[in-house]
Design a protein around this motif. Structure first.
Motif, PDB file in Angstrom:
ATOM      1  N   LYS A 184      13.991   9.842 -14.895  1.00 49.12           N
ATOM      2  CA  LYS A 184      15.329  10.291 -14.836  1.00 49.12           C
ATOM      3  C   LYS A 184      15.085  10.499 -13.084  1.00 49.12           C
ATOM      4  CE  LYS A 184      15.753  15.797 -14.446  1.00 49.12           C
ATOM      5  NZ  LYS A 184      14.673  17.030 -15.158  1.00 49.12           N
ATOM      6  N   ALA A 185      16.401  10.551 -12.935  1.00 54.21           N
ATOM      7  CA  ALA A 185      16.698  10.289 -11.195  1.00 54.21           C
ATOM      8  C   ALA A 185      18.034  10.944 -10.994  1.00 54.21           C
ATOM      9  CB  ALA A 185      17.254   9.083 -11.108  1.00 54.21           C
ATOM     10  N   GLU A 186      18.102  11.626  -9.759  1.00 55.20           N
ATOM     11  CA  GLU A 186      19.450  12.163  -8.978  1.00 55.20           C
ATOM     12  C   GLU A 186      20.558  11.911  -8.117  1.00 55.20           C
ATOM     13  OE1 GLU A 186      18.802  16.726  -7.972  1.00 55.20           O
ATOM     14  OE2 GLU A 186      17.818  17.118 -10.669  1.00 55.20           O
ATOM     15  N   ASP A 187      21.233  11.662  -7.780  1.00 55.47           N
ATOM     16  CA  ASP A 187      22.070  10.895  -7.170  1.00 55.47           C
ATOM     17  C   ASP A 187      21.585   9.305  -6.470  1.00 55.47           C
ATOM     18  OD1 ASP A 187      23.601  13.266  -6.002  1.00 55.47           O
ATOM     19  OD2 ASP A 187      21.816  13.998  -4.747  1.00 55.47           O
ATOM     20  N   ALA A 188      21.104   8.590  -7.446  1.00 60.65           N
ATOM     21  CA  ALA A 188      21.399   6.919  -7.962  1.00 60.65           C
ATOM     22  C   ALA A 188      22.046   6.466  -7.364  1.00 60.65           C
ATOM     23  CB  ALA A 188      20.292   7.372  -9.277  1.00 60.65           C
ATOM     24  N   ALA A 189      22.353   5.162  -6.768  1.00 56.24           N
ATOM     25  CA  ALA A 189      22.920   4.824  -6.705  1.00 56.24           C
ATOM     26  C   ALA A 189      23.397   3.450  -6.968  1.00 56.24           C
ATOM     27  CB  ALA A 189      23.025   4.099  -4.368  1.00 56.24           C
ATOM     28  N   LEU A 190      24.246   3.113  -8.177  1.00 58.15           N
ATOM     29  CA  LEU A 190      24.373   1.593  -8.630  1.00 58.15           C
ATOM     30  C   LEU A 190      25.118   1.154  -8.399  1.00 58.15           C
ATOM     31  CD1 LEU A 190      23.740  -0.307 -11.491  1.00 58.15           C
ATOM     32  CD2 LEU A 190      24.537   2.015 -12.426  1.00 58.15           C
ATOM     33  N   VAL A 191      25.321   0.153  -8.177  1.00 60.52           N
ATOM     34  CA  VAL A 191      26.108  -1.000  -8.276  1.00 60.52           C
ATOM     35  C   VAL A 191      26.327  -1.571  -9.472  1.00 60.52           C
ATOM     36  CG1 VAL A 191      27.513  -2.724  -6.753  1.00 60.52           C
ATOM     37  CG2 VAL A 191      25.625  -1.093  -5.312  1.00 60.52           C
ATOM     38  N   ILE A 192      27.925  -1.945  -9.670  1.00 60.23           N
ATOM     39  CA  ILE A 192      28.227  -2.095 -11.212  1.00 60.23           C
ATOM     40  C   ILE A 192      28.372  -3.743 -11.113  1.00 60.23           C
ATOM     41  CG2 ILE A 192      29.878  -2.768 -12.907  1.00 60.23           C
ATOM     42  CD1 ILE A 192      30.528   0.346 -12.811  1.00 60.23           C
ATOM     43  N   GLY A 193      27.460  -4.415 -11.845  1.00 62.08           N
ATOM     44  CA  GLY A 193      27.481  -5.933 -11.297  1.00 62.08           C
ATOM     45  C   GLY A 193      26.918  -6.150 -10.902  1.00 62.08           C
ATOM     46  N   SER A 194      25.458  -5.955 -10.335  1.00 57.85           N
ATOM     47  CA  SER A 194      24.719  -6.192  -8.988  1.00 57.85           C
ATOM     48  C   SER A 194      23.434  -6.402 -10.692  1.00 57.85           C
ATOM     49  CB  SER A 194      23.846  -4.482  -8.432  1.00 57.85           C
ATOM     50  OG  SER A 194      23.445  -3.404  -9.263  1.00 57.85           O
ATOM     51  N   GLY A 195      23.406  -6.144 -11.211  1.00 54.74           N
ATOM     52  CA  GLY A 195      22.104  -6.409 -12.552  1.00 54.74           C
ATOM     53  C   GLY A 195      20.722  -5.265 -12.033  1.00 54.74           C
ATOM     54  N   ALA A 196      21.071  -4.388 -11.496  1.00 55.60           N
ATOM     55  CA  ALA A 196      19.825  -3.307 -10.705  1.00 55.60           C
ATOM     56  C   ALA A 196      19.071  -3.210 -11.416  1.00 55.60           C
ATOM     57  CB  ALA A 196      20.014  -3.379 -10.288  1.00 55.60           C
ATOM     58  N   PHE A 197      19.924  -2.185 -13.088  1.00 53.70           N
ATOM     59  CA  PHE A 197      20.090  -1.548 -14.138  1.00 53.70           C
ATOM     60  C   PHE A 197      19.321  -2.563 -15.328  1.00 53.70           C
ATOM     61  CE2 PHE A 197      19.947   1.471 -11.109  1.00 53.70           C
ATOM     62  CZ  PHE A 197      20.046   2.667 -11.596  1.00 53.70           C
ATOM     63  N   ILE A 198      18.964  -2.341 -16.191  1.00 56.33           N
ATOM     64  CA  ILE A 198      18.367  -2.985 -17.633  1.00 56.33           C
ATOM     65  C   ILE A 198      19.552  -3.297 -17.801  1.00 56.33           C
ATOM     66  CG2 ILE A 198      15.436  -2.164 -17.978  1.00 56.33           C
ATOM     67  CD1 ILE A 198      17.220  -0.195 -19.384  1.00 56.33           C
ATOM     68  N   PRO A 199      19.644  -4.311 -19.190  1.00 54.48           N
ATOM     69  CA  PRO A 199      20.766  -5.054 -19.748  1.00 54.48           C
ATOM     70  C   PRO A 199      21.705  -4.076 -20.411  1.00 54.48           C
ATOM     71  CG  PRO A 199      18.843  -6.758 -19.847  1.00 54.48           C
ATOM     72  CD  PRO A 199      18.815  -4.964 -18.902  1.00 54.48           C
TER      73      PRO A 199
END
Length: 417
Positions: A184-199
């Motif tokens: 769980k997280a709030e205000d998480a920054a995620l760049v699409i295409g960065s591969g930072a999150f799970i596939p």
């Protein structure tokens, strides 16, 4: 004690040391007299136990320890008397069938270090390469920093998220409908295409707009670090709070200040220094290779086979580890097997150069200080689990050969410098 040399071939030496039964008996008697006052036995006052009873009770143990001590002392004495410099730990063995009351015959086999005069360094000539830091290289280095410090601005609310856009999201992960710890997280920054999150996570957010709420399905990788999640299917409830687009990073004083520096000139100065350090390292490596090549070309002498074999084993173990990591380990191992003799030649060259550098170092009073040695031990200990570090440090302090192996690379670098 009698010493007889039985082999003297090249660097190989062998000796037969004879310790007479009388010498052993005398040493045992002296040891019994030494410990007798400390022995306690019912019916006798402390320190008054007769020596013959002490011998009856502890004779076998005292005999074994005494013989071991005398063997060690005799080998050390022989090395000193014969002025031998062992290349590796001598092989020491007590003759079969030895028993109390007989002479002890000890066989000692070893290889000695060759007598090598410290090479003159007066005629060595090395070419030092210099690589000025170009404006292009400096600009590229600063541009790389700017690329890793991207900034984003809010896009229009109708903007559909695409590759390279940044999303600000809240999310809640669930396994079988139940929230799991750390999901769980709030205000998480995620760049699409960065591969930072799970596939599969980022791909399902392509096309999302500010204010969208959606649930996505993902599968954690089999090798995921959290064992309770590895290979599991999960859902994530996601709220998209903002879609942001990348803004052009202007490389100026303000950019430098955002990095904690006074100005762009200061950033250029720091980066120029770092680039110079990188090229200086390459220059030193190139000069060291020249130096070692010249030393190797000018000297050819017999080196201890045991040292060569030990060096080869280290090289071979490293090569096998690297081959095992290749896409086709069998082919990689087959390739190095075909070059095995070449690696043995490399091992012999390394040993010869090591002996030459050692002589140069001694002639020029190069030393590894106690403080430097302690730092080496502490650094090496870090590769072990915390509970094993103390044991490793004690091992290094008790084993001269292990300490020498740890010390050798630093000593070599100091001699080369």
């Amino acid at each position: 004690m009698a010493i007889k040399q039985t082999t003297n071939e090249g660097l190989k030496r062998a000796y037969l040391i004879t310790i007479t039964a009388a010498e052993i008996a005398s040493k045992i008697e002296a040891e019994i007299k030494k410990i007798a006052p400390q022995v306690k036995m019912p019916g006798f006052r402390p320190g008054k136990v007769p020596a013959n009873l002490v011998k009856k009770m502890h004779g076998e143990q005292i005999h074994g320890q005494t013989v071991n001590d005398m063997i060690r002392e005799s080998v050390d004495g022989m090395l000193a008397k014969e002025e031998l410099r062992p290349a590796m730990q001598p092989a020491v063995s007590l003759s079969e069938g030895y028993e109390e009351g007989k002479d002890a015959e000890i066989t000692v086999e070893l290889e000695v270090l060759p007598v090598v005069e410290a090479p003159s360094t007066d005629d060595l000539k090395l070419e030092k390469l210099t690589v000025p830091v170009s404006d292009e290289a400096l600009e590229e280095a600063i541009a790389n920093i700017a690329g890793s410090n991207k900034s984003y601005k809010d896009a229009a609310k109708s903007k559909k998220a695409a590759d390279g856009n940044q999303l600000i999201i809240d999310f809640v992960g669930k396994l079988d409908g139940e929230e799991f710890e750390g999901g769980k997280a709030e205000d998480a920054a995620l760049v699409i295409g960065s591969g930072a999150f799970i596939p599969g996570f980022e791909e399902q957010l392509v096309g999302a707009k500010t204010g969208d709420e959606k649930t996505i399905n993902v599968t954690f990788p089999e090798d995921y670090q959290a064992e309770n999640l590895a290979g599991k299917e999960a859902t994530f409830d996601i709220t998209v709070k903002a879609v942001k687009v990348e803004t052009e990073t202007k490389i100026d004083d303000e950019f430098a200040k955002n990095l904690g520096l006074d100005s762009l000139d200061k950033l250029k100065e720091i980066m120029s220094g770092q680039l110079e350090q990188q090229t200086a390292g390459l220059t030193r490596t190139q000069m060291k290779r020249q130096l070692l090549d010249q030393l190797a070309a000018g000297h050819d002498f017999e080196v201890p086979s045991q040292m060569v074999e030990a060096e080869f084993e280290q090289i071979w173990a490293q090569l096998q580890q690297e081959a095992a990591k290749e896409d086709n380990p069998e082919a990689a191992i087959k390739e190095i097997e075909a070059e095995k003799e070449d690696y043995k030649t490399i091992a012999e060259r390394r040993v010869r150069l090591g002996l030459l550098l050692s002589e140069i170092g001694q002639a020029n009073n190069v030393e590894v200080t106690q403080q430097e040695m302690q730092m080496l031990i502490q650094q090496a200990a870090q590769q072990y689990r915390e509970e094993d570090r103390e044991r490793f440090m004690q091992y290094i302090q008790q084993e001269p050969m292990a300490a020498a192996q740890l010390r050798a690379p630093l000593y070599e670098d100091k001699v080369v410098d």
